[in-house]
Write an enzyme that holds these catalytic residues in place. Sequence first.
Site, PDB file in Angstrom:
ATOM      1  N   HIS A 134      48.199  86.059  84.703  1.00  0.00           N
ATOM      2  CA  HIS A 134      48.563  84.732  85.220  1.00  0.00           C
ATOM      3  C   HIS A 134      50.088  84.603  85.138  1.00  0.00           C
ATOM      4  O   HIS A 134      50.644  84.315  84.076  1.00  0.00           O
ATOM      5  CB  HIS A 134      47.890  83.628  84.410  1.00  0.00           C
ATOM      6  CG  HIS A 134      47.880  82.307  85.106  1.00  0.00           C
ATOM      7  ND1 HIS A 134      46.771  81.496  85.112  1.00  0.00           N
ATOM      8  CD2 HIS A 134      48.820  81.654  85.815  1.00  0.00           C
ATOM      9  CE1 HIS A 134      47.041  80.390  85.799  1.00  0.00           C
ATOM     10  NE2 HIS A 134      48.298  80.469  86.226  1.00  0.00           N
ATOM     11  N   MET A 135      50.739  84.828  86.262  1.00  0.00           N
ATOM     12  CA  MET A 135      52.208  84.817  86.274  1.00  0.00           C
ATOM     13  C   MET A 135      52.753  83.445  85.901  1.00  0.00           C
ATOM     14  O   MET A 135      52.105  82.428  86.123  1.00  0.00           O
ATOM     15  CB  MET A 135      52.747  85.296  87.625  1.00  0.00           C
ATOM     16  CG  MET A 135      52.607  84.347  88.788  1.00  0.00           C
ATOM     17  SD  MET A 135      53.988  83.205  89.025  1.00  0.00           S
ATOM     18  CE  MET A 135      55.412  84.203  88.809  1.00  0.00           C
ATOM     19  N   HIS A 136      53.924  83.458  85.303  1.00  0.00           N
ATOM     20  CA  HIS A 136      54.574  82.215  84.893  1.00  0.00           C
ATOM     21  C   HIS A 136      56.056  82.477  84.687  1.00  0.00           C
ATOM     22  O   HIS A 136      56.479  83.607  84.451  1.00  0.00           O
ATOM     23  CB  HIS A 136      53.947  81.672  83.603  1.00  0.00           C
ATOM     24  CG  HIS A 136      53.896  82.681  82.493  1.00  0.00           C
ATOM     25  ND1 HIS A 136      52.927  83.668  82.433  1.00  0.00           N
ATOM     26  CD2 HIS A 136      54.690  82.868  81.416  1.00  0.00           C
ATOM     27  CE1 HIS A 136      53.133  84.418  81.363  1.00  0.00           C
ATOM     28  NE2 HIS A 136      54.206  83.955  80.729  1.00  0.00           N
ATOM     29  N   TRP A 137      56.822  81.426  84.809  1.00  0.00           N
ATOM     30  CA  TRP A 137      58.266  81.482  84.584  1.00  0.00           C
ATOM     31  C   TRP A 137      58.570  80.989  83.182  1.00  0.00           C
ATOM     32  O   TRP A 137      57.976  80.022  82.714  1.00  0.00           O
ATOM     33  CB  TRP A 137      58.999  80.574  85.575  1.00  0.00           C
ATOM     34  CG  TRP A 137      59.011  81.091  86.967  1.00  0.00           C
ATOM     35  CD1 TRP A 137      58.073  80.857  87.934  1.00  0.00           C
ATOM     36  CD2 TRP A 137      60.000  81.920  87.574  1.00  0.00           C
ATOM     37  NE1 TRP A 137      58.428  81.498  89.091  1.00  0.00           N
ATOM     38  CE2 TRP A 137      59.615  82.154  88.901  1.00  0.00           C
ATOM     39  CE3 TRP A 137      61.186  82.484  87.106  1.00  0.00           C
ATOM     40  CZ2 TRP A 137      60.361  82.924  89.772  1.00  0.00           C
ATOM     41  CZ3 TRP A 137      61.934  83.256  87.982  1.00  0.00           C
ATOM     42  CH2 TRP A 137      61.520  83.469  89.296  1.00  0.00           C
TER      43      TRP A 137
END
Length: 186
Positions: A138-141
Amino acid sequence: MPKKRVVNRRDDADVPAEGLRLWAPWRYAYLRSLLSDPKACIFCFGQLTDDERRERLVLFENRDVLVMLNKYPYSNGHIMVAPRSHVASLELLTRTDRAVLIDAVAESIKLMRENMHPQAFNVGANLGSAAGAGFAEHMHWHIVPRWTGDNNFMSVLASTRVLSQSLEDSYEQLRPIFKNLGAELS
């Protein structure tokens, strides 16, 4: 005077043994949670009560994005901005979802700049386990506010974080600021 014990490192430099053992017992709960449910995603959840929101350190959520404090921060105010879509990388999002996500990143920086007055930011995404992503699916910044002299060297030299504010205090400071983030994204 007792002789100092030294430890040989890979680079063959002699390093005094004092201070090499740094404890982080708060990490134990995190490691146990991974063992109990290794597929659990911290970014995937339904409607939250106020108590659940506080427990998960969620500052803002809507149908498109969420903003939460990092439970294991590099510096005070270290937040993560994630799409609600469970995807591993930025290019897997629709153009619209990418636009909303980057707007949420930009607005988060603006809100933190206005309210926390950092002198700089580290902003980035670790895409994949090899890049250091703890939740690679789950990509995130990451957005990390920085102040001159905060703790730049500690992570490099001692794998240690120096935080001058508790997570609870950070949450109390940031939740009201992020509560209306959705209006900024409209």
